[in-house]
Design a protein around this motif. Sequence first.
Motif, PDB file in Angstrom:
ATOM      1  N   UNK A  20       0.823  -1.198   0.000  1.00  0.00           N
ATOM      2  CA  UNK A  20       0.000   0.000   0.000  1.00  0.00           C
ATOM      3  C   UNK A  20       0.859   1.251   0.000  1.00  0.00           C
ATOM      4  N   UNK A  21       1.941   1.221   0.780  1.00  0.00           N
ATOM      5  CA  UNK A  21       2.833   2.369   0.842  1.00  0.00           C
ATOM      6  C   UNK A  21       3.457   2.650  -0.524  1.00  0.00           C
ATOM      7  N   UNK A  22       3.889   1.595  -1.211  1.00  0.00           N
ATOM      8  CA  UNK A  22       4.507   1.789  -2.521  1.00  0.00           C
ATOM      9  C   UNK A  22       3.483   2.249  -3.539  1.00  0.00           C
ATOM     10  N   UNK A  23       2.268   1.725  -3.471  1.00  0.00           N
ATOM     11  CA  UNK A  23       1.223   2.173  -4.403  1.00  0.00           C
ATOM     12  C   UNK A  23       0.914   3.644  -4.182  1.00  0.00           C
ATOM     13  N   UNK A  24       0.920   4.068  -2.919  1.00  0.00           N
ATOM     14  CA  UNK A  24       0.692   5.481  -2.633  1.00  0.00           C
ATOM     15  C   UNK A  24       1.798   6.336  -3.244  1.00  0.00           C
TER      16      UNK A  24
END
Length: 265
Positions: A20-24
């Motif tokens: 999720x952090x990388x997608x953000x």
Amino acid sequence: MKKAGEVPQEELATGSRADRSTRDRVARSILDHGPSTVADLAKRLGLTQAAVRRHLDALLAEDVVQAREQRVYGARTRGRPAKVFALTDCGRDAFDQSYDQLAVDALDWIARTVGDEAVARFARERIEAQAGAYRAAVEAADPRERTQALAAALSADGYAATARSAPGQQQGEQLCQHHCPVAHVAEKYPQLCEAETQFFSELLGTHVQRLATIAHGDGVCTTYIPRGEPAPRGEAAPHGEPAPPGEPPQNHAHPSASTAGRNPA
């Protein structure tokens, strides 16, 4: 410095939180730099193109980004145009917006130039303008299932609403709205909550009691709806006074002060 063939550290992380952090970060890069190719994103974020494609696939599935052909200005070169990824309206809404502040500024201006009654009128007309679907749902439901029908209609508008029997000795139901799209505005202008509470009363044909609101800092907007014979359609019963915990609100002939926008506890 990364050695040849070495996988970037971001790709070694596992688990949904890391993903999720990388997608953000991918979405933020598109927001900051505009529509981007896979190669652009990989270079800016220090990821492999395969990793970028994997995160873009997830963002596409969530309707956060959309794929389209890259616009070419001037003479088009030979070959297939590169595909770029841009944020959707939904994707942009996920980032900080100034809509709440704009709404507060507009209501501040109305209150200063016209008066508080104009704000209250705006709140009433706003809820009335979106009331059609709520009325249709409630009127089509069995009288014993009107609260559940209203909760379903509210959920369809993004309020994540549920209906349940009131706890303790209360002979009624609780309508719970787990999300409020206007909570930040209603924190300063509780007229929005008050208009909604009055509308629920008129729609359900009985007095209702607002027990808690997200705008006041509570986790859920909670409205108590007593059981009993409903008032004639379109006629709101008098509002009840707050009752001690565990007892249903009492119905009186005179309207009580609204608890919308604040926690009566």
